[in-house]
Enzyme design. Structure first.
Site, PDB file in Angstrom:
ATOM      1  CE1 TYR A  56      -3.467   2.711   0.551  1.00 26.49           C
ATOM      2  CE2 TYR A  56      -2.324   3.321   2.575  1.00 26.49           C
ATOM      3  CZ  TYR A  56      -3.383   3.702   1.490  1.00 26.49           C
ATOM      4  OH  TYR A  56      -4.102   4.778   1.693  1.00 26.49           O
ATOM      5  CG  HIS A 101      -7.136   5.084  -0.473  1.00 31.43           C
ATOM      6  ND1 HIS A 101      -6.447   4.444   0.796  1.00 31.43           N
ATOM      7  CD2 HIS A 101      -8.116   4.347  -0.621  1.00 31.43           C
ATOM      8  CE1 HIS A 101      -7.257   3.328   1.147  1.00 31.43           C
ATOM      9  NE2 HIS A 101      -8.481   3.446   0.256  1.00 31.43           N
TER      10      HIS A 101
END
Lengths: 879, 158
Positions: B73, B116
């Site tokens: 991530y 994100h």
């Protein structure tokens, strides 16, 4: 030493049985090596049998007891000496050793100890004599010969020293190791060579050098070539000298500026005193930027460099750099070369480029030698220098071009952002050198905007903020930079320094402690490491805060002096005699080193302040700073240490085993405890007496330093020693005179002397006569009275447009004090040239404003001057 | 015209983590808590957290963590404004991709890289798409202090 007395403990010079004697020798040896534990154990063994033999562990009393029992025991005398030595009372130790030797005439160990102390105390004749005795006893040892030769040499008997070395060499058999090519043989030969050359026997020295070369015993080729070139120059053998220096360049010494200087001297056929001073210079200043050259000379050098050296050594930066100094500033050649030089450095990112370039800002030296150049330091000189203007304009063009196109002017290579960053950095430094801090900050801010992670930028900006008068903002800025890279010791130290200058000593200690060893008290660690800059800054900081908890035991200096011991035997054993002699000579000038002078000056000023304001020290000794003053008292010197380390390195080419010894010693060394952390004891001494001590150390060791004589005057005038005060001023003036100007501090004191210093009542009439006439002589040839003197200087100041601000202020003050001229004459003298003069600093501006304020009718001028100062020191809250 | 610049990578440690704050504050809309920086230092993984250096100066950074044992991530990616448009960000992401597809990491079962991105940050979306990331689902009200508060998930299958 044989006696029939059966009772060994009763003494009478009776020898102990062999076993015990050997044991005792071991004790002494272990003591020497600081292996106290082992030594104690062995000593105990001896003591069991001979309880009256004095031992060091119970110190002097025991030895005295021992001596009482046996005045004729050389052992006791020897130990007595050792104890004195451990207390650093070398004179007494020498006496004790000598006593021991009187009893046991052939004891080599004692002789060696004695010799050690004699060289330490510089009893050179005694040293030579002792070494002679040792040699007679041990003629088979090389060390004995060398030490004796060294003794002769240090005593000033070079011929004798050479004779001894020759005798030693003649005792060697053919094929002996000491005749073969080896480091030691080579060093010894070069040592002998250096003694020959010492008296200016260049011819003999050169012949000897060649002879050694022929025998092929020299391993130090660099020294061989350097010395050859040097001697050849002195003998006017210019072509040979040129060859020698060229050989050095070929061997790879292309970045050694002194080699370039030698080469240039050979080409220009310069020998004698000039060549010797030039070759002694260290650092990056070669002849071409130091000596005032004629056009022809310049042309000759230019041709040599352009046609030969640049082609031969295309990669050498020093060669390129020297080439630059051979062009006339602002000529086309100069512009092209400087441009290329700057561009290359900007692409590489060289923080020191600004300092490097500032060595082009040369002006004829004002002091001793009119034929030399000096680098312009004062902003007003830099600003108006043609090289500065030219470089600044060049950099401005580069910035404009990089900002708009990311390319250098007239170039089609796109530059990375870092090139622009370094260009801004350079511009900022140039503004700084010209005293324009506002613009400097504006430019460095551009850099910070572009690269907020650049530690160098914070450091530069902090320095600028400080110069512009805001030390607190400087601290904040440098601390931000420090946070970015906590492994950067330099910025950590810089932060510490600024914190101290901002009177934040607690934070400063916390900061520097980040890099101190953690296991112990950081302050102790700082002391052990002899971080003298910190101690000096701290002392100044505390003095500003009004804590006079007294400072500066010359502890570090004593330690450095003490460290010599390590070399006395080591260097002779390793035959690094040339370096050893350097160390000895350097140690002799130890107490004249700049940092020591600075420390002593601080101490003297503090003591004088206490003397002048006797009530203050009561306030100054509040308990809340007790944790701080410990370090304050231990100033002295990092530079000294550094130089010393350099010497050590040189001295000990194979220093590994020495280091081992060293660390062993250090581990055992006791921690020095601070018995008087508040400096209370030191404060209780009569301040004037203490100040006098330091002043006399300076007088003895740093007679060429202006500070010395200023301090000496300050002390003597307070002690009522009129003659000494007068002498100090003459000495101070003689250091200044050659320049034709005068230091404001000297001027101030001459006035003070004439107004306040009187001979003691009842002085001899002859003394009074001399004093009276010399007092007038002090004023110079053209003035008879103090008023004459002041108006003479008023005229001189008026006639010199750049004249230093401090001198203007002092002359103005004297005019007011002695009613010379009018008030407006005095105030005009200060303000007439604005700030386009030398010696402008925050401090001198404040002094000028305060003086103006005190002059009748000068209020308006004071205001105007303050406004002017505010424009330079825009961040200062003082205006 | 801007041109590519030479960069080197370097680790993020307790001694230089302040520089990461600077990079993030000049490049990202949200400010990260101290805990974020502590974790980055603690991770001591130069492959996942690194600086981009240009001529000795820190000019950009990327910080990632392993998530659910199978994903990498990307927490932050930033380049100083003056150094943008020179492929520094691309090189930083690429270096993480290279690490993710290395034998050592693949064998541990890492299958994708994800991150994100705020829904209106078109530059960023295009940037990642050029590097082979695909736009995934939208997460509503992901951000608390910035507007719009919604984000997309971008992923790159390995």
């Amino acid at each position: 030493m044989s006696s029939k007395d059966a009772n060994p403990q009763a003494g009478q010079g009776i020898l102990m049985p062999k076993k015990e004697t050997d044991l005792f020798r071991a004790v002494v040896k272990q003591y020497e090596c600081k292996q106290y534990k082992k030594g104690l154990k062995a000593a105990d063994t001896v003591l069991k049998k001979f309880p009256n033999h004095g031992k060091r562990d119970e110190a002097i009393n025991m030895v005295k007891l021992g001596l009482m029992h046996d005045m004729r025991s050389h052992v006791c005398w020897h130990v007595y000496g050792l104890i004195y030595r451990s207390e650093r009372n070398y004179n007494e130790a020498i006496k004790a050793y000598k006593q021991a030797l009187r009893i046991d005439k052939e004891n080599i160990q004692i002789m060696k100890d004695l010799a050690l102390l004699q060289i330490q105390m510089r009893d050179l004749a005694g040293f030579a004599q002792t070494q002679h005795q040792i040699l007679e006893l041990k003629p088979n040892l090389k060390v004995s010969w060398l030490a004796f030769a060294l003794g002769k040499h240090m005593k000033g008997d070079g011929k004798g020293a050479i004779a001894i070395i020759d005798t030693f060499l003649s005792t060697l058999e053919n094929g002996s190791v000491d005749l073969q090519k080896s480091y030691e043989t080579s060093e010894l030969a070069l040592y002998k060579n250096s003694i020959i050359a010492e008296n200016g026997n260049w011819k003999e020295a050169l012949d000897h050098l060649h002879e050694c070369k022929k025998k092929d015993i020299l391993v130090d080729q660099l020294s061989y070539l350097k010395l050859s070139g040097y001697y050849q120059l002195q003998l006017k053998l210019y072509n040979l000298a040129k060859e020698s220096f060229f050989n050095l360049l070929e061997r790879g010494s292309t970045e050694d500026y002194s080699v370039h200087t030698g080469y240039m001297l050979s080409i220009l056929n310069i020998d004698g005193e000039v060549s010797r001073t030039m070759l002694k210079r260290k650092g990056a200043r070669a002849l071409s930027s130091m000596l005032v050259l004629s056009n022809d000379q310049q042309k000759t050098l230019k041709e040599a460099y352009q046609n030969v050296l640049i082609e031969r050594f295309p990669k050498s930066i020093a060669t390129k750099r020297i080439m630059l100094t051979l062009f006339n500033v602002d000529s086309e050649d100069w512009n092209t070369s400087v441009n290329a030089y700057i561009r290359a450095s900007l692409i590489r990112g060289v923080p020191s480029l600004g300092d490097d370039l500032s060595s082009f800002f040369i002006i004829p030296a004002t002091s001793s030698n009119k034929n030399e150049y000096a680098i312009a330091k004062d902003a007003v000189d830099v600003k108006s220098h043609v090289a500065y203007k030219s470089i600044a304009a060049l950099v401005d063009t580069v910035i404009a071009s990089l900002e708009s196109t990311s390319m250098f002017p007239g170039d089609d290579d796109v530059q990375p952002p870092s090139t622009l960053l370094w260009t801004w950095y350079l511009r900022s430094v140039l503004y700084e050198k010209a005293g324009d801090y506002s613009n400097a900050i504006a430019v460095v801010d551009k850099g910070l905007d572009q690269t907020p992670t650049g530690v160098d930028l914070y450091e530069l900006k902090a320095r600028l903020l400080k110069s512009a008068g805001d030390i607190n903002a400087a601290v904040k800025c440098v601390d931000t930079g420090r946070e970015l890279d906590k492994q950067d010791r330099y910025i950590n130290n810089q932060t510490t320094k600024y914190l101290l200058q901002a009177n934040k000593e607690v934070e400063a200690l916390e900061t520097i402690a980040l890099f101190a060893r953690h296991e112990s008290d950081p302050e102790q660690n700082i002391f052990d490491m002899q971080v003298t800059w910190y101690e000096l800054e701290l002392a100044a900081c505390l003095a500003r805060k009004g804590y006079f908890g007294k400072m500066a035991v010359e502890k570090h200096f004593e330690d450095i002096h003490e460290d010599q011991f390590d070399f006395h035997s080591y260097c002779i054993r390793k035959v690094t005699l040339r370096a050893y002699v350097d160390v000895l000579r350097w140690e002799d000038s130890l107490w004249g080193q700049d940092t020591y002078v600075k420390a002593a000056e601080g101490v003297i000023h503090t003591y004088l302040h206490l003397h002048d304001n006797p009530s203050e020290h009561v306030n100054g000794s509040e308990p809340d700073y007790s944790s701080m003053t410990a370090a304050e008292r231990k100033k002295a010197k990092a530079i000294a240490r550094k130089k010393k380390l350099k010497a050590e390195k040189k001295a000990a080419d194979s220093a590994k085993d020495e280091e081992k010894e060293d660390t062993k010693n250090k581990n055992v060394k006791q921690k020095t405890k601070d018995d008087d952390p508040d400096g209370q004891e030191l404060l209780s001494k009569p301040p004037l007496e203490e100040a006098k001590k330091y002043a006399s150390t300076l007088v003895k060791n740093a007679p060429k330093c202006l500070t010395t004589w200023l301090c000496q005057y300050d002390v003597c005038s307070r002690r009522g020693k009129a003659m000494l005060a007068l002498q100090a001023l003459f000495r101070a003036k003689s250091l200044e005179d050659s320049s034709g100007s005068m230091d404001s501090e000297v001027f101030k004191r001459i006035v003070d002397f004439h107004l306040h210093v009187k001979l003691a009542d009842g002085s001899h009439t002859a003394v009074e006569e001399v004093f009276g006439s010399e007092k007038v002589n002090l004023l110079g040839t053209s003035s008879k009275t103090l008023s004459d003197f002041i108006s003479e200087w008023q005229e001189k100041v008026k006639a010199s447009p750049l004249c230093n601000l401090s001198l203007r202020v002092e002359v103005a003050k004297a005019m007011i004090k002695c009613n010379v001229g009018t008030c407006s004459d005095a105030s005009n003298l200060i303000v007439c040239k604005g700030l386009d003069i030398r010696g402008v600093s925050l401090q001198s501006c404040l002094e000028a404003i305060n003086t103006l304020k005190s002059i009748n009718g000068a209020e308006k001028q004071a205001q105007e001057f303050a406004a002017l100062a505010k424009s330079v020191y825009s961040l200062s809250s003082n205006f | 015209m801007k041109r590519e610049i030479v960069i080197d990578f370097g680790g993020i440690t307790n001694d230089n983590v302040e520089q990461l704050r600077i990079i993030n504050s000049t490049s990202l809309p949200i400010s990260y808590a101290d805990g974020f920086y502590k974790d980055v230092v603690k991770a001591k993984n130069e492959s996942l957290n690194k600086y981009a250096y240009h001529n000795g100066f820190v000019i950009g950074s990327i910080c990632c963590r392993i998530q659910d044992e199978s994903k990498i991530y990307i927490m932050t990616l930033g380049v100083l404004p003056s150094y943008r448009g020179r492929n520094v960000g691309t090189k930083l992401v690429q270096s993480v991709v290279d690490y993710a597809i290395s034998e050592e990491v693949r064998s541990k079962g890492v299958q994708e890289i994800l991150l994100h991105v705020q829904i209106d940050n078109e530059d960023a979306i295009k940037f990642y798409q050029r590097l082979g990331f695909e736009k995934g689902e939208m997460v509503e009200n992901y951000y608390k202090r910035i507007d719009p508060p919604h984000c997309y998930i971008l992923r790159k299958k390995l």
